[in-house]
Design a protein around this motif. Structure first.
Motif, PDB file in Angstrom:
ATOM      1  N   ASP A 152      -4.869  -3.858  43.815  1.00 17.63           N
ATOM      2  CA  ASP A 152      -5.577  -3.743  45.082  1.00 17.63           C
ATOM      3  C   ASP A 152      -4.550  -3.549  46.211  1.00 17.63           C
ATOM      4  O   ASP A 152      -3.951  -4.511  46.689  1.00 17.63           O
ATOM      5  CB  ASP A 152      -6.395  -5.025  45.306  1.00 17.63           C
ATOM      6  CG  ASP A 152      -7.292  -4.922  46.523  1.00 17.63           C
ATOM      7  OD1 ASP A 152      -7.027  -4.060  47.391  1.00 17.63           O
ATOM      8  OD2 ASP A 152      -8.251  -5.713  46.607  1.00 17.63           O
ATOM      9  N   LEU A 153      -4.383  -2.292  46.627  1.00 18.55           N
ATOM     10  CA  LEU A 153      -3.368  -1.983  47.650  1.00 18.55           C
ATOM     11  C   LEU A 153      -3.684  -2.631  48.997  1.00 18.55           C
ATOM     12  O   LEU A 153      -2.779  -3.010  49.747  1.00 18.55           O
ATOM     13  CB  LEU A 153      -3.233  -0.473  47.826  1.00 18.55           C
ATOM     14  CG  LEU A 153      -2.022   0.190  47.153  1.00 18.55           C
ATOM     15  CD1 LEU A 153      -1.976   1.669  47.483  1.00 18.55           C
ATOM     16  CD2 LEU A 153      -0.701  -0.481  47.540  1.00 18.55           C
ATOM     17  N   GLU A 154      -4.979  -2.747  49.300  1.00 20.52           N
ATOM     18  CA  GLU A 154      -5.384  -3.401  50.556  1.00 20.52           C
ATOM     19  C   GLU A 154      -4.895  -4.848  50.567  1.00 20.52           C
ATOM     20  O   GLU A 154      -4.392  -5.347  51.578  1.00 20.52           O
ATOM     21  CB  GLU A 154      -6.917  -3.365  50.717  1.00 20.52           C
ATOM     22  CG  GLU A 154      -7.461  -2.013  51.159  1.00 20.52           C
ATOM     23  CD  GLU A 154      -6.752  -1.467  52.402  1.00 20.52           C
ATOM     24  OE1 GLU A 154      -6.690  -2.207  53.400  1.00 20.52           O
ATOM     25  OE2 GLU A 154      -6.265  -0.322  52.347  1.00 20.52           O
ATOM     26  N   ASP A 155      -5.069  -5.494  49.420  1.00 24.58           N
ATOM     27  CA  ASP A 155      -4.628  -6.876  49.286  1.00 24.58           C
ATOM     28  C   ASP A 155      -3.106  -6.961  49.432  1.00 24.58           C
ATOM     29  O   ASP A 155      -2.580  -7.894  50.046  1.00 24.58           O
ATOM     30  CB  ASP A 155      -5.081  -7.434  47.932  1.00 24.58           C
ATOM     31  CG  ASP A 155      -4.951  -8.942  47.857  1.00 24.58           C
ATOM     32  OD1 ASP A 155      -5.383  -9.616  48.812  1.00 24.58           O
ATOM     33  OD2 ASP A 155      -4.395  -9.447  46.859  1.00 24.58           O
ATOM     34  N   ALA A 156      -2.428  -5.959  48.876  1.00 23.94           N
ATOM     35  CA  ALA A 156      -0.964  -5.914  48.996  1.00 23.94           C
ATOM     36  C   ALA A 156      -0.573  -5.827  50.472  1.00 23.94           C
ATOM     37  O   ALA A 156       0.330  -6.542  50.930  1.00 23.94           O
ATOM     38  CB  ALA A 156      -0.412  -4.729  48.215  1.00 23.94           C
ATOM     39  N   ILE A 182       4.237   1.692  42.804  1.00 22.41           N
ATOM     40  CA  ILE A 182       5.386   0.904  43.275  1.00 22.41           C
ATOM     41  C   ILE A 182       6.032   1.498  44.519  1.00 22.41           C
ATOM     42  O   ILE A 182       6.543   0.776  45.352  1.00 22.41           O
ATOM     43  CB  ILE A 182       6.433   0.658  42.169  1.00 22.41           C
ATOM     44  CG1 ILE A 182       6.839   1.952  41.482  1.00 22.41           C
ATOM     45  CG2 ILE A 182       5.957  -0.366  41.166  1.00 22.41           C
ATOM     46  CD1 ILE A 182       8.044   1.784  40.573  1.00 22.41           C
ATOM     47  N   LYS A 183       5.996   2.827  44.634  1.00 22.37           N
ATOM     48  CA  LYS A 183       6.619   3.429  45.822  1.00 22.37           C
ATOM     49  C   LYS A 183       5.944   2.955  47.103  1.00 22.37           C
ATOM     50  O   LYS A 183       6.617   2.598  48.072  1.00 22.37           O
ATOM     51  CB  LYS A 183       6.556   4.961  45.729  1.00 22.37           C
ATOM     52  CG  LYS A 183       7.912   5.573  45.469  1.00 22.37           C
ATOM     53  CD  LYS A 183       7.897   7.061  45.567  1.00 22.37           C
ATOM     54  CE  LYS A 183       8.839   7.506  46.648  1.00 22.37           C
ATOM     55  NZ  LYS A 183       9.140   8.947  46.543  1.00 22.37           N
ATOM     56  N   GLU A 184       4.620   2.930  47.078  1.00 24.51           N
ATOM     57  CA  GLU A 184       3.870   2.462  48.250  1.00 24.51           C
ATOM     58  C   GLU A 184       4.204   1.003  48.547  1.00 24.51           C
ATOM     59  O   GLU A 184       4.426   0.625  49.705  1.00 24.51           O
ATOM     60  CB  GLU A 184       2.351   2.574  48.013  1.00 24.51           C
ATOM     61  CG  GLU A 184       1.792   3.958  48.212  1.00 24.51           C
ATOM     62  CD  GLU A 184       1.744   4.750  46.907  1.00 24.51           C
ATOM     63  OE1 GLU A 184       2.646   4.558  46.047  1.00 24.51           O
ATOM     64  OE2 GLU A 184       0.818   5.560  46.747  1.00 24.51           O
ATOM     65  N   ILE A 185       4.236   0.199  47.478  1.00 24.76           N
ATOM     66  CA  ILE A 185       4.473  -1.231  47.686  1.00 24.76           C
ATOM     67  C   ILE A 185       5.902  -1.475  48.174  1.00 24.76           C
ATOM     68  O   ILE A 185       6.128  -2.302  49.067  1.00 24.76           O
ATOM     69  CB  ILE A 185       4.139  -2.031  46.410  1.00 24.76           C
ATOM     70  CG1 ILE A 185       2.616  -1.964  46.213  1.00 24.76           C
ATOM     71  CG2 ILE A 185       4.603  -3.478  46.513  1.00 24.76           C
ATOM     72  CD1 ILE A 185       2.114  -2.536  44.951  1.00 24.76           C
ATOM     73  N   GLU A 191       9.040  -2.441  55.317  1.00 23.39           N
ATOM     74  CA  GLU A 191       8.606  -2.623  56.708  1.00 23.39           C
ATOM     75  C   GLU A 191       8.735  -4.072  57.152  1.00 23.39           C
ATOM     76  O   GLU A 191       8.964  -4.351  58.323  1.00 23.39           O
ATOM     77  CB  GLU A 191       7.138  -2.194  56.865  1.00 23.39           C
ATOM     78  CG  GLU A 191       6.935  -0.692  56.911  1.00 23.39           C
ATOM     79  CD  GLU A 191       5.453  -0.331  56.908  1.00 23.39           C
ATOM     80  OE1 GLU A 191       4.631  -1.135  57.412  1.00 23.39           O
ATOM     81  OE2 GLU A 191       5.128   0.751  56.368  1.00 23.39           O
ATOM     82  N   LYS A 192       8.547  -4.988  56.180  1.00 21.27           N
ATOM     83  CA  LYS A 192       8.633  -6.416  56.524  1.00 21.27           C
ATOM     84  C   LYS A 192       9.962  -7.024  56.091  1.00 21.27           C
ATOM     85  O   LYS A 192      10.089  -8.249  55.998  1.00 21.27           O
ATOM     86  CB  LYS A 192       7.470  -7.175  55.854  1.00 21.27           C
ATOM     87  CG  LYS A 192       6.094  -6.660  56.208  1.00 21.27           C
ATOM     88  CD  LYS A 192       5.724  -6.989  57.641  1.00 21.27           C
ATOM     89  CE  LYS A 192       4.355  -6.416  57.978  1.00 21.27           C
ATOM     90  NZ  LYS A 192       4.058  -6.522  59.401  1.00 21.27           N
ATOM     91  N   LYS A 193      10.912  -6.168  55.777  1.00 23.13           N
ATOM     92  CA  LYS A 193      12.260  -6.614  55.369  1.00 23.13           C
ATOM     93  C   LYS A 193      12.227  -7.590  54.192  1.00 23.13           C
ATOM     94  O   LYS A 193      13.008  -8.558  54.142  1.00 23.13           O
ATOM     95  CB  LYS A 193      12.990  -7.242  56.558  1.00 23.13           C
ATOM     96  CG  LYS A 193      13.277  -6.243  57.677  1.00 23.13           C
ATOM     97  CD  LYS A 193      14.225  -6.841  58.704  1.00 23.13           C
ATOM     98  CE  LYS A 193      14.783  -5.816  59.663  1.00 23.13           C
ATOM     99  NZ  LYS A 193      13.733  -5.075  60.417  1.00 23.13           N
ATOM    100  N   ALA A 194      11.340  -7.316  53.237  1.00 24.88           N
ATOM    101  CA  ALA A 194      11.289  -8.131  52.015  1.00 24.88           C
ATOM    102  C   ALA A 194      12.085  -7.429  50.922  1.00 24.88           C
ATOM    103  O   ALA A 194      12.124  -6.198  50.870  1.00 24.88           O
ATOM    104  CB  ALA A 194       9.840  -8.313  51.571  1.00 24.88           C
ATOM    105  N   LEU A 195      12.725  -8.201  50.056  1.00 23.65           N
ATOM    106  CA  LEU A 195      13.466  -7.631  48.933  1.00 23.65           C
ATOM    107  C   LEU A 195      12.481  -7.121  47.887  1.00 23.65           C
ATOM    108  O   LEU A 195      11.398  -7.700  47.715  1.00 23.65           O
ATOM    109  CB  LEU A 195      14.381  -8.694  48.312  1.00 23.65           C
ATOM    110  CG  LEU A 195      15.531  -9.168  49.201  1.00 23.65           C
ATOM    111  CD1 LEU A 195      16.089 -10.480  48.673  1.00 23.65           C
ATOM    112  CD2 LEU A 195      16.612  -8.097  49.288  1.00 23.65           C
TER     113      LEU A 195
END
Lengths: 405, 123
Positions: A152-156, A182-185, A191-195
């Motif tokens: 669920d990309l919205e949830d992601a 995975i590319k989208e995620i 964008e949120k500077k997460a690893l």
């Protein structure tokens, strides 16, 4: 080379396991793939002609071993479009993810305290993060799966926030077969500077992986699911990040200078490769990759998709079979349960007809709990499978259904 | 079907899978326990009503393969009225004698799961 049914029959001959197990129909490729002759020869060849420890030897034999090992690293590096300092050899995907989970705190900013996974993770990309969360008092969050077994990309989007320290997701699910976006995620996480960490255990043998194009921070895969030997895996990490991580295992080979009191560690990648490495397995993995590249991953995945569609059609024709795999964008894994028959019974009875499949929780207990099924039968395909393999599966399943009804 | 699996799926085993004995929940159970088989995801819950040291009633609930479910039916039939102390001494041979099928190592866990659950309930 393009693969059709005739070609698949020919390719099967490259795999001695089928010569030595007459009539074997191997449909458990997601657990471990079979090995072509070139890979088997490579291990034998190294033992017979080149065996020596590397790095320490100042003699011809050791140099020969070293040369082979370095060539292997080049091939494996190029396979995922990394640079040579970014490839760390491990035992398998599990060890690679453990290495990360034990060292990554060093590069997580203090204000970030959430680890984001998906609901479809293999235990190997779940348990290490649970432990990290406990050690560092972090929160675990999970991206939901939709009814069609896709993510669920919205949830992601909602769950990737400024608090997200890392997003670790499976490229392709070992139970459902779902290929994740995975590319989208990865781009949402950036964008949120997460690893970002990708578990590519299932995908590396089916989909071309380009770490530069994906722009993930880390990625892990296993050799034995990629026609290679058991005991060799790979952790990719961006050079600037690997340089910041502390070593995971300490000992010989990973040091620059040692005194009784302290040590200075080696540069990448040796910093993470303590002790004598799986030299012959590494060389054999490079052989497996060369073999795969000769056929071409595009050709492999095209044929596997054709086989998958054929298998799906056959199972649907049988009727009364619950399917737990997306019909499109699938890594060629088909999970199912014939109504009223437990997976263990299915696997035992298929084995009577020389058909090997996996049944049980498939190392994803929380996922099965979520789907509300105690066990699942899983067929996972490889390019050396044929239409006839699927026909035999369908016939055997039909017999089992009659027996139980 | 000539080898092991063909032999173990006998008619009475499949019958017990489809129509299990003593299946359900005992509201007034004095002892109960839930046991899992991690390998295959089998789950069994047993309920015992022990009166004066004897099994007055026993039921089981859960889901699993034909072997574990048939084993649960046969064992729960057999231990009714048995002294609880005697159950604690039962072992794999007791289960194999009841099942009357050749069970190999890979399925032994399935067959023994119900007895394991009963013994733990009594502990």
């Amino acid at each position: 080379m393009e693969i059709d049914n005739k070609k698949a029959h020919e390719l099967k001959k490259d795999f001695p396991i089928f010569k030595n197990n007459k009539g074997l129909i191997y449909l458990d490729n997601a657990a471990t793939s079979q090995r072509p002759q070139v890979v088997i020869d490579s291990i034998k060849d190294f033992s017979e002609k080149n065996n020596a420890n590397i790095q320490r030897g100042l003699y011809t034999l050791s140099e020969k071993a070293m040369k082979k090992y370095n060539e292997a690293r080049k091939i494996i590096t190029k396979f995922i479009n990394a640079n040579e300092k970014e490839i760390i050899f491990t035992k398998n995907t599990t060890e690679a993810l453990n290495l990360l989970s034990y060292t990554i705190s060093e590069i997580i900013s203090k204000e970030k305290d959430e680890i984001l996974l998906t609901e479809m993770e293999h235990h190997s990309n779940l348990v290490p993060w649970q432990q990290l969360a406990k050690r560092n008092n972090m929160k675990l969050k999970f991206i939901k799966i939709k009814d069609d077994f896709t993510l669920d990309l919205e949830d992601a989007k909602n769950k990737i926030t400024d608090k997200t320290a890392l997003v670790s997701i499976v490229h392709a699910s070992n139970v459902l077969g779902t290929i994740n976006p995975i590319k989208e995620i990865i781009s949402l996480a950036k964008e949120k500077k997460a690893l970002t960490i990708i578990d590519a255990a299932q995908s590396a043998s089916h989909i071309k992986i380009d770490v530069k194009d994906l722009d993930c921070d880390f990625l892990a895969f296993s050799g034995h699911k990629l026609l290679g030997p058991i005991g060799i895996g790979v952790l990719y990490g961006k050079q600037e990040l690997l340089e910041k991580l502390p070593p995971f295992l300490f000992g010989g080979g990973m040091i620059k200078k040692v005194t009784y009191e302290d040590s200075e560690f080696a540069d990448l990648p040796e910093k993470f490769e303590a002790g004598t490495q799986n030299i012959s397995e590494t060389i054999a993995l490079a052989e497996a990759i060369k073999y795969v590249q000769e056929i071409g991953l595009e050709n492999i995945s095209k044929w596997e998709s054709e086989l998958f569609e054929y298998a799906l059609k056959k199972l649907e024709e049988l009727g009364d079979i619950e399917i737990y795999s997306p019909k499109k964008n699938n890594i060629s894994i088909l999970s199912f349960n014939p109504k009223g028959i437990h997976g263990h019974d299915v696997a035992s009875l298929l084995n009577e007809d020389n058909i090997a499949i996996r049944a049980g929780h498939n190392c994803a207990m929380p996922l099965l709990e979520k789907l509300n099924i105690p066990s699942v039968s899983r067929v996972s395909l490889a390019f050396y499978n044929t239409f006839e393999d699927i026909d035999s599966l369908a016939q055997s399943l039909s017999k089992i259904k009659t027996k139980f009804n | 079907m000539t080898s092991e699996a063909g032999d173990i799926y006998r008619e009475y085993i499949l019958d017990l899978y489809k129509n299990p004995h003593n299946f359900g929940i005992l509201e007034n159970a004095t002892h109960k326990h839930e046991e899992f088989n991690q390998m295959c995801g089998d789950k069994i819950k047993v309920f015992l009503d022990i009166k004066e040291g004897k099994v007055k009633d026993i039921k089981f609930d859960g889901e699993g393969c034909a072997i574990s479910m048939a084993s649960a039916s046969l064992i729960t039939d057999k231990v009714k009225n048995m002294p609880a102390e005697q159950i604690k001494d039962l072992g794999s041979q007791f289960v194999l004698d009841l099942m009357r099928i050749p069970i190999g190592t890979s399925r032994m866990k399935c067959a023994l799961l119900p007895l394991e659950a009963i013994k733990r309930a009594l502990n």
